[in-house]
Scaffold this motif. Structure first.
Motif, mmCIF file in Angstrom:
data_model
loop_
_atom_site.group_PDB
_atom_site.id
_atom_site.type_symbol
_atom_site.label_atom_id
_atom_site.label_comp_id
_atom_site.label_asym_id
_atom_site.label_seq_id
_atom_site.Cartn_x
_atom_site.Cartn_y
_atom_site.Cartn_z
ATOM 1 N N TYR A 134 0.828 -1.198 0.000
ATOM 2 C CA TYR A 134 0.000 0.000 0.000
ATOM 3 C C TYR A 134 0.866 1.254 0.000
ATOM 4 C CZ TYR A 134 -2.971 3.754 1.718
ATOM 5 O OH TYR A 134 -3.613 4.952 1.863
ATOM 6 N N LEU A 135 1.952 1.254 0.772
ATOM 7 C CA LEU A 135 2.848 2.411 0.780
ATOM 8 C C LEU A 135 3.466 2.643 -0.588
ATOM 9 C CD1 LEU A 135 4.789 2.187 4.169
ATOM 10 C CD2 LEU A 135 2.999 3.795 3.517
ATOM 11 N N ARG A 136 3.763 1.556 -1.277
ATOM 12 C CA ARG A 136 4.419 1.672 -2.585
ATOM 13 C C ARG A 136 3.436 2.052 -3.687
ATOM 14 N NH1 ARG A 136 9.528 -0.287 -3.983
ATOM 15 N NH2 ARG A 136 9.854 -0.784 -6.198
ATOM 16 N N LYS A 137 2.214 1.494 -3.622
ATOM 17 C CA LYS A 137 1.202 1.760 -4.653
ATOM 18 C C LYS A 137 -0.157 1.924 -3.972
ATOM 19 C CE LYS A 137 3.660 -1.031 -8.122
ATOM 20 N NZ LYS A 137 3.571 -2.211 -9.025
ATOM 21 N N PRO A 138 -0.406 3.091 -3.364
ATOM 22 C CA PRO A 138 -1.623 3.254 -2.558
ATOM 23 C C PRO A 138 -2.922 3.103 -3.345
ATOM 24 C CG PRO A 138 -0.459 5.350 -2.818
ATOM 25 C CD PRO A 138 0.459 4.290 -3.323
ATOM 26 N N GLU A 139 -2.953 3.548 -4.585
ATOM 27 C CA GLU A 139 -4.194 3.434 -5.346
ATOM 28 C C GLU A 139 -4.500 1.987 -5.690
ATOM 29 O OE1 GLU A 139 -4.046 5.942 -8.733
ATOM 30 O OE2 GLU A 139 -4.002 7.814 -7.586
ATOM 31 N N LYS A 140 -3.480 1.218 -6.042
ATOM 32 C CA LYS A 140 -3.679 -0.174 -6.431
ATOM 33 C C LYS A 140 -4.049 -1.044 -5.238
ATOM 34 C CE LYS A 140 -1.384 -4.055 -8.750
ATOM 35 N NZ LYS A 140 -0.172 -4.523 -9.466
ATOM 36 N N TYR A 141 -3.486 -0.739 -4.085
ATOM 37 C CA TYR A 141 -3.665 -1.604 -2.915
ATOM 38 C C TYR A 141 -4.457 -0.912 -1.800
ATOM 39 C CZ TYR A 141 -0.311 -4.641 -5.194
ATOM 40 O OH TYR A 141 0.314 -5.466 -6.084
ATOM 41 N N GLN A 142 -5.450 -0.122 -2.195
ATOM 42 C CA GLN A 142 -6.283 0.538 -1.203
ATOM 43 C C GLN A 142 -7.072 -0.471 -0.371
ATOM 44 O OE1 GLN A 142 -9.891 3.134 -2.124
ATOM 45 N NE2 GLN A 142 -8.288 4.682 -1.812
ATOM 46 N N ALA A 143 -7.326 -1.655 -0.947
ATOM 47 C CA ALA A 143 -8.041 -2.693 -0.199
ATOM 48 C C ALA A 143 -7.278 -3.118 1.044
ATOM 49 C CB ALA A 143 -8.301 -3.905 -1.094
ATOM 50 N N CYS A 144 -5.953 -3.002 1.020
ATOM 51 C CA CYS A 144 -5.164 -3.351 2.200
ATOM 52 C C CYS A 144 -5.442 -2.372 3.333
ATOM 53 C CB CYS A 144 -3.671 -3.350 1.862
ATOM 54 S SG CYS A 144 -3.193 -4.606 0.664
ATOM 55 N N LEU A 145 -5.673 -1.116 2.996
ATOM 56 C CA LEU A 145 -5.968 -0.106 4.011
ATOM 57 C C LEU A 145 -7.341 -0.340 4.615
ATOM 58 C CD1 LEU A 145 -5.374 2.633 5.446
ATOM 59 C CD2 LEU A 145 -6.417 3.742 3.448
ATOM 60 N N LEU A 146 -8.323 -0.640 3.776
ATOM 61 C CA LEU A 146 -9.705 -0.740 4.242
ATOM 62 C C LEU A 146 -10.050 -2.117 4.788
ATOM 63 C CD1 LEU A 146 -11.572 1.194 1.400
ATOM 64 C CD2 LEU A 146 -10.815 2.050 3.617
ATOM 65 N N GLY A 147 -9.386 -3.141 4.316
ATOM 66 C CA GLY A 147 -9.799 -4.498 4.671
ATOM 67 C C GLY A 147 -8.913 -5.235 5.644
ATOM 68 N N HIS A 148 -7.764 -4.655 6.020
ATOM 69 C CA HIS A 148 -6.827 -5.393 6.868
ATOM 70 C C HIS A 148 -6.261 -4.471 7.947
ATOM 71 C CE1 HIS A 148 -6.910 -8.763 4.028
ATOM 72 N NE2 HIS A 148 -6.915 -7.830 3.090
ATOM 73 N N ASP A 149 -6.370 -4.916 9.179
ATOM 74 C CA ASP A 149 -5.885 -4.141 10.327
ATOM 75 C C ASP A 149 -4.580 -4.755 10.809
ATOM 76 O OD1 ASP A 149 -5.705 -2.382 12.406
ATOM 77 O OD2 ASP A 149 -7.109 -3.457 13.697
ATOM 78 N N LEU A 150 -3.471 -4.060 10.592
ATOM 79 C CA LEU A 150 -2.149 -4.580 10.929
ATOM 80 C C LEU A 150 -1.654 -3.884 12.189
ATOM 81 C CD1 LEU A 150 -0.633 -4.539 7.323
ATOM 82 C CD2 LEU A 150 -2.061 -6.285 8.407
ATOM 83 N N GLN A 151 -1.757 -4.573 13.318
ATOM 84 C CA GLN A 151 -1.414 -3.966 14.593
ATOM 85 C C GLN A 151 -0.069 -4.439 15.136
ATOM 86 O OE1 GLN A 151 -4.376 -3.538 17.596
ATOM 87 N NE2 GLN A 151 -6.083 -3.715 16.175
#
Length: 737
Positions: free
Chosen positions: A562-579
């Motif tokens: 997501y950091l490298r390609k935020p538009e392509k991997y926006q699902a990682c931001l919305l669908g996965h909680d990395l704590q």
């Protein structure tokens, strides 16, 4: 595909088997010295050396108007592992596309008339795994005796009941191979319980098409390892819990891993196909880690035993069929299988959904060590008088009429990692077993130098070895609210009712990076020498080991992709909680696996087989495109090089440099700005308050309290997604600001 011309006996190429006219010869292969041509070599192909059985089959096929014949022994280069692998993985498609399968029974006498079961059953054809697969998957089958007299078709009304009795395969499947999808995986495996093969692994490879999976062919690995790989592949694609319902023989080891060793261990399931063929629904999550199989499912605790509920009869079968569970024992958070039980008694309350780790397999050495550990624990508990009425784990596996009823908790202690301890013992009372003793890296030396931070494999045990020791690490629930469920209609109103509270939390919450880790570190115990040091207090508790659960108020982590390609991997931001760092590693391994791709044009494919066909076609051009994803070497390195004592920033840097080697500066690991930070806060807020807010709203609206807890939890999860979607519409990402 190669096939023999039925008129010239030459070996021809079949570019597209799906549209070609060909037959398949299915026979019990018997070696004929000095009679077989060099397969697949046109220059050495000698039609005069083709076995008589193949030329006779060619004439039969030609009489049916079929141009080509495929024979396993002649049309596959047995010296090429790639050719054998392709042949096995394409066998289902090949058999389904064939116009006819010609079954030759060389030991069925022409004088045996009719359908005498003794005459047919003694044919060696039925004992081989490969021919059984041919017989099941072929849509049209014509059967010939030793003199090439046509005896019948597979679906002949007089023969098909006899074939079902001989093979154990239901008539419905013999009539229509597509009905395999309606048969439980364990029952399908049971059909092969008594089958044989020329090479040990071929029994398993012949079974793979029946189960709808593809396998890499590795001759020399042995039947047990091949069968374990097959079961793991099944669990990647299926949620049929009958795969767990095997039973070890009376001579088998009593302590085992999650995997069966042979199809013979499923033979008892043949009794179920007389009443219910259907797959066993297992609404649980299964994934594989270096700890073995991580399973989140219905778990019942009963004294020293733990039961994983794998079959709950429903509907008309609820009263007549047993409930089935795997019987487990725990060794410091890691579980081993000690039996299979069934119970006709209903459980008054539903099992608790928990995540447990079960080892893949236990070789004799590991099983012996585990047995000593369990016996030591039993001896300890026995001195406390806590073992009355418990089943003896030394008994061989057999049907027992146990009541799977959990005991009422009388107080629960927790270790420093947050994992619940049994009520009968304190942490210092139990032997401590190093969780990584059975992993592939367990033989590597362990360094006691607490200041070491090198990449050496002999550094400290990886942080991921203790991933499952943290109570904060729980896979997400998989329960899905059906579209027809009326609770969906409540989502907009619930969202509006809680949105202001969420915004207040976002505006007032204070988040920060977590503190540096303590200088103490985990010290591992040598499992093989554990029993030699029974009186040592260090064998029970290591005062240097500290595991601090992550608290709310700390920044969450970003997905590297997501950091490298935020538009392509926006699902990682919305669908996965990395704590945690462990969450990041797990996320990369599960959701960013490198797909099979063409090394020439870099085009990705969903399946390796499709990629291989594309490469062989040689129709693409060289390209320098980038293929995203972590390969198997990177996956292993992510865990192997992770060290808790380095702190989160340096651990993140190791992850980034493993996933994107040579990419330059390592970005900030935390979601500390803009939308990313806001989403982290919302997740924590909802994790703490979401269920209460949803239940409170339903109570205020007078909605009857008649919904299952899983439904309310699923509704809460959907409202959280609605919250995130609304925030996303209102705020840009930090990469845009």
């Amino acid at each position: 595909m190669k096939a023999i011309c039925t008129t010239t006996f030459n070996l021809d190429d079949i570019p597209d088997p799906s549209i070609a006219s060909y037959a398949v010869l299915s026979r019990q292969e018997r070696p004929v010295p000095n009679r077989s041509p060099s397969t697949l070599d046109r220059d050495l192909w000698d039609t005069s050396l083709i076995p008589d059985v193949v030329t006779a089959a060619c004439r039969v096929a030609a009489g049916l108007g079929i141009n080509h014949l495929w024979d396993r022994s002649l049309c596959v280069d047995q010296s090429s592992s790639a050719e054998v692998s392709l042949s096995i993985n394409e066998s289902r498609q090949r058999l389904e596309s064939a116009r006819v399968a010609i079954v030759y029974l060389d030991d069925l006498s022409a004088q045996s008339l009719g359908y005498n079961e003794d005459d047919w059953e003694r044919c060696g054809y039925w004992t081989e795994a490969a021919t059984t697969t041919d017989f099941i998957l072929s849509k049209r089958v014509e059967i010939y005796d030793s003199q090439w007299n046509h005896r019948c078709s597979k679906t002949c009304s007089e023969f098909i009941p006899l074939a079902s009795n001989i093979t154990g395969v239901p008539i419905s499947v013999l009539r229509e191979p597509a009905a395999l999808a309606n048969v439980a995986v364990g029952i399908r495996i049971a059909w092969y319980a008594a089958k044989s093969s020329a090479r040990p692994e071929d029994l398993i490879y012949s079974l793979a098409p029946i189960l709808g999976v593809e396998m890499q062919i590795i001759y020399g690995e042995g039947r047990t390892k091949a069968f374990c790989r097959l079961q793991e592949q099944i669990l990647h694609d299926s949620r049929d819990s009958s795969i767990f319902a095997w039973r070890a023989g009376s001579n088998g080891p009593e302590i085992r891993g999650i995997f069966a060793h042979s199809p013979a261990e499923f033979a008892h399931l043949l009794a179920y196909q007389n009443t219910n063929l259907a797959p066993w629904r297992f609404d649980s999550k299964v994934r594989f880690t270096n700890n073995g199989a991580e399973i989140r499912g219905p778990v019942i605790k009963q004294g020293l035993f733990t039961f994983l509920d794998i079959r709950k009869p429903t509907g008309k079968d609820a009263g007549s069929e047993p409930r089935i569970a795997i019987q487990l024992r725990e060794c410091d958070g890691i579980y081993v299988r000690v039996g299979l039980t069934s119970a006709h008694t209903r459980i008054p309350s539903p099992p608790q959904r928990q995540t447990i780790d079960i080892i893949r397999d236990a070789d004799p050495t590991i099983a012996g060590n585990l047995r000593m550990h369990i016996e030591k624990l039993d001896q300890f508990v026995n001195t406390r008088g806590s073992r009355e009425g418990l089943p003896d784990h030394h008994q061989p596996e057999e049907e027992s009429s146990m009541t799977l009823r959990p005991k009422e908790p009388t107080g629960l202690k927790r270790s420093r990692s947050g994992r619940p301890l049994p009520p009968y013992a304190s942490r210092r009372s139990l032997p401590r077993v190093y969780q990584g003793y059975y992993s592939s890296d367990s033989s590597e030396s362990e360094s006691d130098d607490s200041n070491s931070e090198s990449d050496s494999d002999s550094d400290d045990s990886s942080a991921s070895d203790r991933l499952r020791a943290s109570s904060d690490y729980e896979p997400e629930e998989e329960y899905i609210l059906e579209e027809s469920n009326k609770l969906h209609s409540l989502r907009p109103d619930i969202l509006n009712s809680v949105f202001d509270s969420v915004q207040i939390c976002v505006s007032t919450a204070e988040y920060k990076a977590p503190p540096a880790p303590p200088l103490k570190r985990a010290r591992t115990t040598n499992w093989n020498s554990l029993h030699e040091d029974e009186e040592s207090s260090e064998a029970f508790e290591d005062p240097n080991m500290v595991i601090i659960p992550r608290q709310r108020g700390y920044f969450h982590f970003s997905c590297p992709y997501y950091l490298r390609k935020p538009e392509k991997y926006q699902a990682c931001l919305l669908g996965h909680d990395l704590q945690s760092i462990e969450d990041v590693i797990h996320h990369l391994q599960e959701h960013h696996t490198e797909p099979p791709y063409c090394p020439i044009c870099r085009q990705p494919f969903e399946r390796a087989l499709v990629r291989d066909n594309h490469v062989r076609a040689r129709v693409c051009q060289v390209s320098q495109g980038e293929v995203d994803g972590v390969n198997e070497r990177q996956k292993r390195r992510l865990e192997k090089k992770d060290r808790i004592q380095l702190g989160e920033t340096r651990r993140w840097a190791r992850i980034w440099n493993t996933v994107f080697p040579g990419s330059g500066d390592v970005p900030e690991p935390y979601m500390s700005l803009g939308l990313e930070r806001e989403i982290s806060i919302i997740r924590d807020f909802w994790d703490a308050n979401g269920l209460d807010l949803v239940s409170e709203y339903m109570g205020k609206q007078g909605i009857p309290d008649q919904h299952e807890p899983e439904e309310i939890a699923a509704l809460s999860k959907l409202v959280l997604q609605d919250l995130l979607d609304r925030v996303l519409r209102d705020r840009p990402t930090s990469s845009e600001t």
